[in-house]
Design a protein around this motif. Structure first.
Motif, mmCIF file in Angstrom:
data_model
loop_
_atom_site.group_PDB
_atom_site.id
_atom_site.type_symbol
_atom_site.label_atom_id
_atom_site.label_comp_id
_atom_site.label_asym_id
_atom_site.label_seq_id
_atom_site.Cartn_x
_atom_site.Cartn_y
_atom_site.Cartn_z
ATOM 1 N N THR A 70 35.711 42.524 41.498
ATOM 2 C CA THR A 70 35.935 42.812 42.919
ATOM 3 C C THR A 70 36.447 44.232 43.114
ATOM 4 O OG1 THR A 70 36.461 40.488 43.354
ATOM 5 C CG2 THR A 70 37.208 42.101 44.986
ATOM 6 N N GLU A 71 37.394 44.637 42.266
ATOM 7 C CA GLU A 71 37.934 45.998 42.374
ATOM 8 C C GLU A 71 36.852 47.041 42.092
ATOM 9 O OE1 GLU A 71 41.470 48.807 40.415
ATOM 10 O OE2 GLU A 71 41.274 46.686 39.857
ATOM 11 N N GLU A 72 36.024 46.788 41.098
ATOM 12 C CA GLU A 72 34.942 47.731 40.778
ATOM 13 C C GLU A 72 33.920 47.806 41.911
ATOM 14 O OE1 GLU A 72 34.808 47.427 35.893
ATOM 15 O OE2 GLU A 72 33.796 45.897 37.103
ATOM 16 N N LEU A 73 33.643 46.670 42.541
ATOM 17 C CA LEU A 73 32.705 46.662 43.666
ATOM 18 C C LEU A 73 33.265 47.447 44.849
ATOM 19 C CD1 LEU A 73 31.462 42.951 43.559
ATOM 20 C CD2 LEU A 73 30.131 44.998 43.011
ATOM 21 N N GLU A 74 34.589 47.340 45.064
ATOM 22 C CA GLU A 74 35.209 48.102 46.148
ATOM 23 C C GLU A 74 35.080 49.596 45.892
ATOM 24 O OE1 GLU A 74 39.207 46.766 46.462
ATOM 25 O OE2 GLU A 74 38.693 44.838 47.401
ATOM 26 N N GLN A 75 35.348 50.002 44.669
ATOM 27 C CA GLN A 75 35.234 51.423 44.335
ATOM 28 C C GLN A 75 33.778 51.896 44.430
ATOM 29 O OE1 GLN A 75 37.027 52.030 40.501
ATOM 30 N NE2 GLN A 75 39.022 51.226 41.129
ATOM 31 N N LEU A 76 32.848 51.047 44.009
ATOM 32 C CA LEU A 76 31.431 51.380 44.088
ATOM 33 C C LEU A 76 30.998 51.575 45.548
ATOM 34 C CD1 LEU A 76 28.636 51.688 42.742
ATOM 35 C CD2 LEU A 76 28.386 49.201 42.895
#
Length: 240
Positions: free
Chosen positions: A217-223
């Motif tokens: 989820t955190e990586e998707l937010e940054q992406l």
């Protein structure tokens, strides 16, 4: 030859005067009326506020209506014995200190009482100086335990408060960051509508690919943030 009731309490030996006198509520539990009276009189002379009970059942009734800092209980009593009373106290009144005493010097009883959480174990005839010292020690230990518990609770409260403050600050930063990104994309939209729509489409495609790749989820937010801003540099490019 049977031992008289008065002989169950030995004469008090000389002892160092206590530096601190507690106005504590104490409960003396013993089926022997003479022992109850003598122990209560001693405690009253020491500056305490003693009450008496002739049985464990009577003691539990008093405990349900009053708060006592310390209970001094005989072990061998008709009906509910002192060890059963101690178990009940540990469950329903864990902050109450307990001293056990008995005319039967059985090591098993002493070990069981201490395992159940008794502050001390005294055998009859109890020397009054020993009882007085045991009471003061038990009350001091109770006070220290309560202070430690209150300090621990205060620390936990401070940590929880600081954690909430950090969480609120982090949420506020994230919200500000989100608004900043939206403002930048809006500025890009103002210059070229198609570019703005393009940025949103890139975000959707990027997230779809990221989910297929199993990003967190955190990586998707940054992406998503990176995709949204990938064309932001065009704001500084002259129209010509």
């Amino acid at each position: 030859m049977p031992t008289s009731s008065a002989a169950l309490i030995a004469p008090r030996m000389d002892s160092t005067a206590h530096a601190q006198i507690y106005q504590a509520r104490l409960l003396v539990v013993d089926d022997d009326e003479a022992v109850r009276r003598i122990v209560a009189e001693l405690l009253q002379e020491e500056g305490y506020d003693p009450a008496i009970a002739a049985s464990a059942e009577e003691a539990l009734e008093l405990l349900s209506k009053n708060q006592f800092e310390l209970v001094i209980s005989d072990i061998k009593m008709p009906g509910v014995d002192g060890l059963a009373l101690l178990r009940n106290l540990r469950e329903s009144h864990p902050e109450t200190a307990v001293i056990m005493m008995t005319g039967f010097g059985q090591i098993e009883s002493a070990v069981e009482a201490l395992k159940l959480g008794a502050s001390d174990y005294l055998t009859k005839p109890v020397r009054l100086a020993a009882l007085s010292d045991s009471v003061l020690t038990a009350l001091n230990r109770r006070f220290e335990n309560l202070e430690a518990a209150n300090y621990q609770k205060s620390l936990e409260g401070d940590v929880a408060s600081k954690t909430r403050e950090l969480e609120q600050a982090y949420a506020q930063i994230n919200e500000t960051y989100k608004l900043t990104l939206e403002a930048l994309v809006t500025a890009l939209d103002a210059r070229e509508c198609e570019t703005g729509h393009h940025s949103q489409r890139v975000v959707k495609y990027s997230l779809a690919i990221g989910q297929k790749l199993g990003l967190s989820t955190e990586e998707l937010e940054q992406l998503a943030r990176g995709a949204l801003l990938h064309d932001i540099g065009k704001i500084g490019v002259p129209d010509s």
